[in-house]
Design a protein around this motif. Structure first.
Motif, PDB file in Angstrom:
ATOM      1  N   UNK A   1       0.814  -1.199   0.000  1.00 36.93           N
ATOM      2  CA  UNK A   1       0.000   0.000   0.000  1.00 36.93           C
ATOM      3  C   UNK A   1       0.849   1.251   0.000  1.00 36.93           C
ATOM      4  N   UNK A   2       0.191   2.384   0.242  1.00 35.80           N
ATOM      5  CA  UNK A   2       0.856   3.678   0.165  1.00 35.80           C
ATOM      6  C   UNK A   2       2.018   3.789   1.146  1.00 35.80           C
ATOM      7  N   UNK A   3       1.813   3.351   2.393  1.00 31.90           N
ATOM      8  CA  UNK A   3       2.875   3.500   3.380  1.00 31.90           C
ATOM      9  C   UNK A   3       4.133   2.759   2.992  1.00 31.90           C
ATOM     10  N   UNK A   4       3.983   1.519   2.532  1.00 34.76           N
ATOM     11  CA  UNK A   4       5.156   0.746   2.145  1.00 34.76           C
ATOM     12  C   UNK A   4       5.782   1.322   0.883  1.00 34.76           C
ATOM     13  N   UNK A   5       4.948   1.795  -0.039  1.00 37.28           N
ATOM     14  CA  UNK A   5       5.499   2.434  -1.236  1.00 37.28           C
ATOM     15  C   UNK A   5       6.363   3.629  -0.858  1.00 37.28           C
ATOM     16  N   UNK A   6       5.872   4.477   0.033  1.00 31.75           N
ATOM     17  CA  UNK A   6       6.631   5.666   0.398  1.00 31.75           C
ATOM     18  C   UNK A   6       7.955   5.303   1.060  1.00 31.75           C
ATOM     19  N   UNK A   7       7.939   4.279   1.902  1.00 25.49           N
ATOM     20  CA  UNK A   7       9.189   3.842   2.531  1.00 25.49           C
ATOM     21  C   UNK A   7      10.173   3.352   1.476  1.00 25.49           C
ATOM     22  N   UNK A   8       9.700   2.484   0.588  1.00 24.90           N
ATOM     23  CA  UNK A   8      10.588   1.918  -0.427  1.00 24.90           C
ATOM     24  C   UNK A   8      11.063   2.989  -1.397  1.00 24.90           C
ATOM     25  N   UNK A   9      10.158   3.888  -1.786  1.00 28.27           N
ATOM     26  CA  UNK A   9      10.537   4.948  -2.715  1.00 28.27           C
ATOM     27  C   UNK A   9      11.566   5.880  -2.087  1.00 28.27           C
ATOM     28  N   UNK A  10      11.395   6.189  -0.805  1.00 26.33           N
ATOM     29  CA  UNK A  10      12.366   7.052  -0.128  1.00 26.33           C
ATOM     30  C   UNK A  10      13.748   6.416  -0.127  1.00 26.33           C
ATOM     31  N   UNK A  11      13.803   5.111   0.102  1.00 22.76           N
ATOM     32  CA  UNK A  11      15.088   4.398   0.047  1.00 22.76           C
ATOM     33  C   UNK A  11      15.696   4.500  -1.348  1.00 22.76           C
ATOM     34  N   UNK A  12      14.864   4.313  -2.368  1.00 21.54           N
ATOM     35  CA  UNK A  12      15.360   4.365  -3.741  1.00 21.54           C
ATOM     36  C   UNK A  12      15.852   5.758  -4.098  1.00 21.54           C
ATOM     37  N   UNK A  13      15.088   6.781  -3.731  1.00 24.05           N
ATOM     38  CA  UNK A  13      15.490   8.151  -4.044  1.00 24.05           C
ATOM     39  C   UNK A  13      16.811   8.508  -3.378  1.00 24.05           C
ATOM     40  N   UNK A  14      16.965   8.046  -2.144  1.00 23.18           N
ATOM     41  CA  UNK A  14      18.208   8.343  -1.423  1.00 23.18           C
ATOM     42  C   UNK A  14      19.403   7.754  -2.173  1.00 23.18           C
ATOM     43  N   UNK A  15      19.268   6.512  -2.606  1.00 27.83           N
ATOM     44  CA  UNK A  15      20.367   5.877  -3.315  1.00 27.83           C
ATOM     45  C   UNK A  15      20.651   6.530  -4.657  1.00 27.83           C
ATOM     46  N   UNK A  16      19.601   6.884  -5.378  1.00 23.85           N
ATOM     47  CA  UNK A  16      19.775   7.526  -6.685  1.00 23.85           C
ATOM     48  C   UNK A  16      20.511   8.855  -6.530  1.00 23.85           C
TER      49      UNK A  16
END
Length: 321
Positions: free
Chosen positions: A81-96
């Motif tokens: 859902x949205x909460x898990x997406x935001x967590x995963x996306x934040x991790x991805x953005x940080x790495x990028x």
């Protein structure tokens, strides 16, 4: 990008949005190749393994050309859902951003895109990869229920809100307790922002979009969509539950169960996908001033998008120290 890594508020973020089948993935890949970017998936179904043809995931060639994030990260029974997406996306953005690349969010799940682009709600607890890996290994060894029981002993309220089969979220709750010593159910999330967004929207006349959808469904069938559903059913997945209650999966499952002819299943898949496109337009309205719209059928569309990104990267506000 290094001056504001802590907040990310002024870091550039490009989003490619629009209805299904309009050509978002191809544009995102083209922009990523041109501007040194990486793609973050914002499609709620492409996160699932085994659901490849029916979700029109990026092709192997596209994924080889440009790094893609949040594709094939969990199995269909798990809830995303949205909460898990935001967590995963934040991790991805940080790495990028640490790699000094341009993040390009691509997808048609409007709730995900706007939450990420305009201000997300996340618990301010960083991930601990070693802790996660240990619990994932433990789950494989003793089963997901054991982890859920451990969370129940620590925080019954949070455990009651989570399905034991949703291993990722159970592990995240245990991780929050591990890092903070506090109950995950008592933590108040903090407001953050993923960056300074440019939102590019692809659109086309509705009749043309429906024809493109119908053609893509026919191609999916030719590429083995029915076999994909057969394999999912053989593995014990139910086609009318969770993410598998998506256009095509439910209908082809009904065909395999003898409830619909193949012709009826394909026709219903096309109709349901038309409805999905209409729902997506409710999130991405053509008159929305936050979106810079592009005609997907325009021959120079990719160049127009590239010009918009170039202008955006050159003209975005400077970071204030």
């Amino acid at each position: 990008m290094r001056n504001n890594e802590a907040s990310g508020h002024n870091e550039p973020l490009v989003c490619v949005v629009g209805p299904t089948a309009v050509g978002k993935t191809a544009l995102a890949v083209a922009l990523a190749r041109r501007f040194g970017g990486e793609v973050v998936n914002a499609d709620s179904r492409q996160v699932y393994r085994r659901m490849t043809i029916g979700t029109a995931k990026p092709t192997e060639a596209e994924r080889a050309a440009v790094p893609h994030h949040l594709v094939d990260i969990m199995d269909p029974p798990e809830s995303f859902g949205l909460g898990l997406f935001l967590e995963c996306a934040a991790d991805s953005l940080r790495g990028i951003r640490e790699r000094e690349r341009l993040p390009i969010v691509c997808g048609g799940t409007g709730q995900y895109v706007w939450a990420l682009a305009e201000g997300q709600r996340l618990a301010a607890v960083p991930p601990v990869p070693e802790f996660r890996a240990a619990l994932e290994a433990e789950s494989e060894r003793v089963g997901a229920e054991a982890l859920h029981e451990r969370l129940t002993a620590i925080d019954p309220a949070r455990a009651a809100a989570l399905d034991a089969r949703n291993v990722r979220r159970v592990i995240r709750a245990l991780e929050i307790h591990h890092v903070t010593g506090r109950l995950p159910s008592e933590l108040q999330p903090v407001s953050t922002q993923a960056g300074n967004p440019l939102v590019l929207g692809l659109t086309m006349p509705r009749d043309a979009l429906y024809r493109r959808i119908d053609k893509r469904v026919d191609l999916m069938m030719a590429y083995g969509f029915l076999r994909e559903v057969e394999d999912l059913q053989a593995a014990g997945f139910l086609m009318n539950t969770g993410p598998l209650n998506s256009p095509g999966y439910r209908e082809l499952g009904q065909h395999l169960d003898g409830e619909l002819s193949l012709e009826e299943a394909v026709a219903r898949t096309k109709t349901k996908t038309h409805r999905l496109a209409r729902r997506q337009y409710a999130w991405f309205k053509p008159g929305d001033p936050r979106i810079q719209w592009l005609d997907a059928d325009e021959p120079g569309m990719v160049e127009s998008a590239a010009t918009a990104v170039s202008d955006f990267l050159n003209l975005r506000p400077p970071v204030i120290q």
